[in-house]
Design an enzyme around this catalytic site. Sequence first.
Site, PDB file in Angstrom:
ATOM      1  CG  HIS A 110      -3.828   5.012   0.981  1.00 54.96           C
ATOM      2  ND1 HIS A 110      -3.984   5.412  -0.322  1.00 54.96           N
ATOM      3  CD2 HIS A 110      -4.983   5.325   1.608  1.00 54.96           C
ATOM      4  CE1 HIS A 110      -5.177   5.940  -0.486  1.00 54.96           C
ATOM      5  NE2 HIS A 110      -5.814   5.898   0.673  1.00 54.96           N
ATOM      6  CG  ASP A 166      -1.987   4.665  -2.993  1.00 54.65           C
ATOM      7  OD1 ASP A 166      -1.955   3.606  -2.341  1.00 54.65           O
ATOM      8  OD2 ASP A 166      -2.740   5.630  -2.708  1.00 54.65           O
ATOM      9  CB  SER A 269      -8.886   5.219  -0.306  1.00 51.46           C
ATOM     10  OG  SER A 269      -8.242   6.425  -0.077  1.00 51.46           O
TER      11      SER A 269
END
Length: 329
Positions: A110, A166, A269
């Site tokens: 992402h 992811d 992230s």
Amino acid sequence: MSSALAVFCAVLVAAYGLSAAARTPPDDISTSSPFALAALGPLGAAGARRGPPVQRDYIVGGSDARPGEFPHQASMQVVLPGWLPWWDAAPQHLCGGALVAARWALTAAHCVLGVPAEAKRVEVVLGVTRLSAARWPWSWWGSHQRIRVRDMLVHEEYVRGIHPHDIALLGLSEAAVESEAVRFARLPHAYEAPAGVASLSGWGSTSEDGDQPVYPDKLQRADFPVIDYAACRAFLDRINQGRYNPLDPSMLCVGHLDAAHLGSCSGDSGGPLVQRQDADDDQAPQTLVGLVSWGLTDCGSQPYPSVLTSVSQHMDWITNKTQQYGKQA
């Protein structure tokens, strides 16, 4: 670092012009506080404004990392157009990442999908604990290395937001050079399940308030107990009360299920979760076991796991991609 995400999702949409559908979880995930979920997405324009020093000297439950403590740590940065056609804006930290080979780093999928369409290029910065020390491209100013990203390979089965797989590979345009400040993280054996305590590092928000993120200049670190998959799934089933449970076997949970004030947060992230071969030896090799993926909206404010992409579950994909693209280089 762990629970602040859904409110931040709206910030991402505004910052990058992405559709809300591409960033929000399915309709049957609760979006009401305190258990709203979202991917710990890229920082966006706010990443350039790293306000005053953290008022508490820790991430959410963590502390300042020592120089060289996480030599595999990467900062994935974007370069946007400046006010003048021939002048680029200063690079902005977008997400974390982990250097795993001379020409490869891993991050969250992402993060790649969150790169602004107007970005002129994506770069990886290595060998820094303070982002301000590598704000400008001149690598001779300090010991850091700034390398342009050549390829961004997103896992084919990743869809959006909170979703399995992811993970993404960043192919570097030139080889990273190992030094005292830069080292490759070891990759785990395929499908092995980590246990015990693991260390997470990143430049994500240190605030438990998802509406008021505070981004540190200095790399933060925290130790997390690894949560058994079955225990994590049972916890989320209980919290979700029969609603959609996004946990998947390709994911990894860490944290405390009975205590707050510890977790990954917005901006973490893609950041690395590692385990040392010898926990008492600071120089021992570190194995990369996870990459920060998603969590709650208000970081660490409620007992809730930080959820990462399991690296061991994706070793076949990593090996296949690096071999395929290595031959093409």
